[in-house]
Design an enzyme around this catalytic site. Structure first.
Site, PDB file in Angstrom:
ATOM      1  N   HIS A 146       0.841  -1.197   0.000  1.00  0.00           N
ATOM      2  CA  HIS A 146       0.000   0.000   0.000  1.00  0.00           C
ATOM      3  C   HIS A 146       0.881   1.254   0.000  1.00  0.00           C
ATOM      4  O   HIS A 146       0.917   2.010   0.976  1.00  0.00           O
ATOM      5  CB  HIS A 146      -0.939  -0.003   1.207  1.00  0.00           C
ATOM      6  N   HIS A 158       1.696   1.561  -5.821  1.00  0.00           N
ATOM      7  CA  HIS A 158       0.358   0.971  -5.930  1.00  0.00           C
ATOM      8  C   HIS A 158      -0.678   2.043  -6.257  1.00  0.00           C
ATOM      9  O   HIS A 158      -1.550   1.840  -7.110  1.00  0.00           O
ATOM     10  CB  HIS A 158       0.002   0.277  -4.608  1.00  0.00           C
ATOM     11  N   HIS A 212      -6.197   6.779  -2.261  1.00  0.00           N
ATOM     12  CA  HIS A 212      -7.026   5.766  -1.607  1.00  0.00           C
ATOM     13  C   HIS A 212      -6.302   4.961  -0.526  1.00  0.00           C
ATOM     14  O   HIS A 212      -6.942   4.327   0.304  1.00  0.00           O
ATOM     15  CB  HIS A 212      -7.651   4.820  -2.637  1.00  0.00           C
ATOM     16  N   ASP A 213      -4.973   4.974  -0.508  1.00  0.00           N
ATOM     17  CA  ASP A 213      -4.220   4.307   0.556  1.00  0.00           C
ATOM     18  C   ASP A 213      -3.255   5.271   1.247  1.00  0.00           C
ATOM     19  O   ASP A 213      -2.238   4.852   1.797  1.00  0.00           O
ATOM     20  CB  ASP A 213      -3.439   3.111  -0.009  1.00  0.00           C
TER      21      ASP A 213
END
Length: 231
Positions: free
Chosen positions: A95, A99, A135-136
């Site tokens: 993460h 990514h 998103h992470d």
């Protein structure tokens, strides 16, 4: 930080193919201009000196013409992407910023398909692409179940509801809103801000596997019902 981010975007603007001896390393043409099926995010990461979010993100946003359409300053956009990238934990084996960039390029592929290309406007594209990159954000490398079981501060704060996803969304917005150099929504109307924020948050929260699985089941049921009606 701001000067470095501005320098990166200036180079990308002057040399969209990435060829410029003044900043090394930069992505050669094949890293950003290959078709999606041949794209290698690890090569992009190596070519950009581990800066795939800021370089790749600026490339995609400018390729769509989103910044011009929404009146977002390129330097502000680069500052935000730079800060976002620095917020990812480098020691996290999955993460991480690589990514996040990979997810953004995958999303960009689907946004380029005929149906989405016609249906999705620049504001929703903007929110979606930034959601992919964020998103992470600052992922600690543990699961929602771990955070809830250990009664972590995040689990208490978000009431055991999509803990990590809430954490990523809130952190990325806090980053945007607490620095004028990073506020890419500064020139938005209240309606634009609301729409973009809703899109951004909804897409990050949908990455919770529980929410994802429910969405798949719901869409599958709707698809089956449509088929039955057509018979």
């Amino acid at each position: 930080m701001a000067r470095q981010a501005c320098r990166l975007v200036e180079v990308v603007n002057r040399h969209p193919n990435g060829a410029n001896p003044s900043l090394s390393p930069l992505p050669p043409p094949r890293h950003l201009l290959l078709p999606y099926q041949a794209f290698d995010v690890f090569e992009l990461c190596e070519a950009t000196g581990n800066r795939p979010i800021v370089v790749g993100g600026m490339h995609i946003l400018q390729r769509h013409g989103i910044l011009d359409k929404l009146g977002v300053k390129a330097a502000t956009m680069a500052n935000y992407l730079d800060a976002l990238e620095r917020g990812y934990v480098g020691s996290n084996p999955f993460h991480n910023n690589v990514h996040a960039a990979d997810v953004m390029f995958t999303l960009n592929y689907f946004l380029g398909r005929p149906l989405f290309r016609e249906m999705v406007g620049p504001l929703d594209k903007f929110g979606a692409l930034l959601a992919a990159l964020a998103h992470d954000f600052a992922h600690p490398g543990v699961s929602n179940a771990f955070l809830m079981t250990t009664r972590s501060e995040e689990a208490v704060l978000y009431n055991d509801q999509s803990v990590l996803e809430m954490f990523h969304a809130a952190g990325s917005w806090r980053l945007l809103l607490t620095s004028s150099e990073c506020n890419v929504t500064e020139g938005f109307t209240p309606e634009m801000y609301k729409q973009m924020r809703e899109t951004h948050i909804a897409m990050i929260l949908a990455t919770d596997l529980k929410v994802h699985c429910r969405a798949i089941l719901r869409n599958s049921a709707q698809f089956c019902a449509t088929l039955s009606d057509a018979v």
